[in-house]
Structure formats: C-alpha cells, structure tokens
Design a protein around this motif. Structure first.
Motif, PDB file in Angstrom:
ATOM      1  N   VAL A 163       0.909   4.265  -2.854  1.00  6.03           N
ATOM      2  CA  VAL A 163       0.658   5.681  -2.529  1.00  6.03           C
ATOM      3  C   VAL A 163       1.799   6.555  -3.028  1.00  6.03           C
ATOM      4  O   VAL A 163       1.592   7.626  -3.601  1.00  6.03           O
ATOM      5  N   ILE A 164       3.031   6.092  -2.800  1.00  7.62           N
ATOM      6  CA  ILE A 164       4.193   6.873  -3.244  1.00  7.62           C
ATOM      7  C   ILE A 164       4.196   7.028  -4.758  1.00  7.62           C
ATOM      8  O   ILE A 164       4.502   8.089  -5.304  1.00  7.62           O
ATOM      9  N   ALA A 198       0.833  -1.213   0.000  1.00  7.25           N
ATOM     10  CA  ALA A 198       0.000   0.000   0.000  1.00  7.25           C
ATOM     11  C   ALA A 198       0.861   1.253   0.000  1.00  7.25           C
ATOM     12  O   ALA A 198       0.565   2.247  -0.681  1.00  7.25           O
ATOM     13  N   LEU A 199       1.947   1.227   0.771  1.00  3.59           N
ATOM     14  CA  LEU A 199       2.837   2.381   0.842  1.00  3.59           C
ATOM     15  C   LEU A 199       3.478   2.661  -0.513  1.00  3.59           C
ATOM     16  O   LEU A 199       3.575   3.812  -0.955  1.00  3.59           O
ATOM     17  N   LEU A 217       1.662   7.134  -6.723  1.00  4.55           N
ATOM     18  CA  LEU A 217       0.577   8.002  -7.166  1.00  4.55           C
ATOM     19  C   LEU A 217       0.806   9.466  -6.836  1.00  4.55           C
ATOM     20  O   LEU A 217       0.181  10.355  -7.424  1.00  4.55           O
ATOM     21  N   LEU A 218       1.683   9.769  -5.923  1.00  7.21           N
ATOM     22  CA  LEU A 218       1.884  11.157  -5.485  1.00  7.21           C
ATOM     23  C   LEU A 218       2.288  12.105  -6.606  1.00  7.21           C
ATOM     24  O   LEU A 218       1.756  13.218  -6.710  1.00  7.21           O
TER      25      LEU A 218
END
Length: 381
Positions: free
Chosen positions: A31-32, A27-28, A34-35
């Motif tokens: 997210v990274i 998940a991390l 997609l930033l």
C-alpha cells in the motif's frame, strides 16, 4: 496441558500469529509503495502541464517534422492528412534553427491552406486530452507571430526557447551598379530600317554546386526546400537614353524555364510545369511585391508581353524542377525584343541586356542565407 500454557507465557509466539503478522506487513508495504502513484495525479497539475509544454517545445524547435523529404510544409491542402509532425527546425542536424517556410505555414502566413485546432493538437501536442495552447514566435525586426487561445492567469505549463531563424538567399541584379558590366552588351549597330533585335538574359542555378554537403544546412542554399528569389532593376537606365527619347521600346517577350544538364545542354520546360500542385514561380513587375503598383503573374499566366519595364522580380517556389537531381540545374531565361527609333553610333552600337547571372555562393551574386535571433514560447493548459 498446564505445561503448554506455561511455555506460551514464556514469550514463544504461535505459528498462526507469525503468519498473520507477516501477511499484514507485506500488505502494508504494498500500500505504501502504491501511494505515490495514486497521489501523483492530484499532487500538482502544473508539473503535468509543464511536461506537455516541454515536450511540445522540443518537437517545435528541435524536430524537422514528418515527412521530411520533401518537407511537410510543401504539402498542399489535399495532402494535409499526410502531415504527421509539424516540427519547425531545418533538419535533425540543426536543432533550434528554424525554417522560414515552415514558420510561414505553421503560423498561417501561407495562402496554400490554413491549419486548425485539431491540426495543432494532433501534429504538435500529441495528447489524449484536448489541451488549449498558445504558440508564439518573436523574430528580431519582425512583428510577433502567434496561434492559439489567450493564456490564462494561472494553471498552465510554459516553455521559452531561444532560437535562430534562417533567412533565405536572394539575388539583387542592378544593371547600373557596375559590378557586372558583362550583363549589358553594345554590339548592335542600328538604323531606322533595321528589324527588331532579340536577345536573352538568364539566371541560372547549378544544383550540384548549391547542394554542397560541406556547407551547414543553416547556410546552405537548398533548391529542394527553400524559396530562391531574385530581382532585376534599372534595366532601362543601363541602356541607351535615345531608346526612350525617340519612342523606342524594350519588350519582355517571354519567360522560359530550362533544365540545364551536366554537359551544358538545356531542355525547355513546358509553361505549365509544376510540382506538388504549386506554381513553380511568381513574377512581379512594375514595383516591389506588396506595392499597389506591382503586377503579379505566375507560371500558368505566361506568356504575357511587358513593355519598357524597369523592375522585375521572381520568387521560385520549392521544390524547384528536378532539384533532387544533383547533376542538373535550372535556368530562368528572359527574352527581350528591342526596337530603336533612330540610328546608333556606328562604333559602339546600341546597348541591350545579355549574359547569365549565376545563383551561387558568390556574395557578389547572391545575398547568402543568414541567421536571425528569435524566441519561441509555448503555453499549454
């Protein structure tokens, strides 16, 4: 039981912990990843505007627009919706070389119809956002051209492109410069009882000769997409002075267009012939175009008798009649009527205008197309 607790205390992780930790790391990572996309819209608006300005400048200076044959600038106001792109280049093979006819319409120098803000947004910028814009063009030796709004002090995209502008061909026919002595004849022997004498002078374009594919579009005389023009001056001065001293007259009786076929035969066109609802030609006499002393006629206002005129100019609007037929041509025929008040020399006779001026790639006949430096600037915000 006690053995199990001791085993865990030795550093062996449980299956539940490993599964949870793996899901957390996946998940991390997602997210990274997609930033950057999430932050791109707020990172720098100037980069977005610059991209739109660059894309717009490419369309303007490297694209001929659409439709291309006939070119979009030959549309009239009733067909404006058929214009999809308003590129200014001559053709796809001549990027950064701009068409004078497209420039005139794009910057609203053409009287046919005017472009509005929606036209520029939908046919040049192609953006979902209602961008504001400023398009400008500076051509050497001419006043700057621009359309759009005043450029803000900041937060806008900008592109500057060096271009060339094709200046179209033109024929200057001066009957007193001696370069074409065959254009005036002196075979009429006259006395006061003779009837008027009628003779023709013509300017002729051979489409097959003009549309020479070995010549670059940048220097090609193209009757399908460019204006062809010529003027005739010093007509009276090339004739007999006693024509004027004794109240004689030279009268332009009519101007007719002829389709010239490959075998040399010709067919007259009707007076009201036109294509794309544009007048085929504009006729000036009395002085240069734009002068307060110049009179203007067009294809629908002929025939008209013009007497003792010494300057005539015609601008032939594209596409010329049948110019897509490479085996034909166009002849512009002037019929003059002469009355001499008094007898002529029995040997030389009276002089009158005659002959055919060839509109071609001979620099003695026609000022050839040439390129002029220019700068196109595009601002979007």
């Amino acid at each position: 039981m006690n053995r199990s607790m001791e085993f865990n205390e030795d550093g062996v992780l449980s299956v539940d912990f490993l599964a949870g930790f793996t899901i957390f790391m996946i998940a991390l990572i997602m997210v990274i990843s997609l930033l950057p996309g999430i932050l791109a819209g707020i990172e720098s608006e100037a980069i977005d505007y610059d991209a739109v300005a660059y894309r717009t400048s490419v369309i303007l200076v490297e694209d001929p627009g659409w439709p291309s044959n006939p070119p979009w600038n030959q549309m009239d106001e009733y067909h404006k919706a058929d214009i999809e792109r308003m590129g200014l280049s001559l053709s796809k093979d001549t990027p950064n070389i701009l068409s004078q006819g497209k420039i005139d319409l794009f910057f609203n120098r053409n009287a046919d119809f005017a472009l509005d803000e929606d036209d520029y947004r939908s046919k040049v910028i192609f953006g979902d956002i209602p961008y504001l814009y400023n398009f400008s063009l500076r051509i050497d030796g001419e006043q700057p051209l621009f359309v759009g709004q005043e450029i803000p002090e900041s937060s806008y995209g900008y592109q500057r492109r060096l271009v060339k502008v094709k200046e179209e061909s033109f024929a200057h026919i001066n009957f007193t410069d001696g370069s074409h002595p065959e254009y005036s004849s002196s075979r009429v022997v006259w006395n006061v009882t003779d009837p008027p004498h009628q003779a023709d002078f013509a300017v002729e374009m051979d489409y097959g000769e003009l549309y020479d594919r070995s010549i670059s579009p940048a220097y090609r005389i193209d009757p399908r997409s460019e204006e062809l023009g010529f003027d005739m001056e010093n007509m009276l001065h090339s004739l007999d002075w006693n024509l004027f001293l004794n109240n004689g007259t030279m009268t332009l009786e009519k101007v007719r267009l002829y389709k010239v076929l490959d075998d040399g035969s010709s067919q007259p066109l009707p007076y009201n012939w036109n294509d794309w609802n544009n007048e085929t030609y504009i006729f000036y006499y009395g002085n240069t175009p734009g002068s307060s002393e110049a009179s203007v006629l067009n294809g629908s206002s002929f025939p008209k008798t013009i007497e003792n005129e010494t300057y005539i100019r015609m601008d032939l609007n594209p596409p010329l009649p049948f110019s897509d037929e490479m085996t034909s041509g166009l002849r512009v025929n002037f019929t003059f009527n002469y009355i001499w008040d008094g007898s002529s020399d029995p040997i030389s006779g009276h002089r009158y205008l005659s002959g055919i001026h060839e509109y071609n790639y001979d620099s003695d006949n026609v000022v050839q197309p040439y390129l002029v430096d220019g700068v196109m600037e595009v601002a979007i915000w």
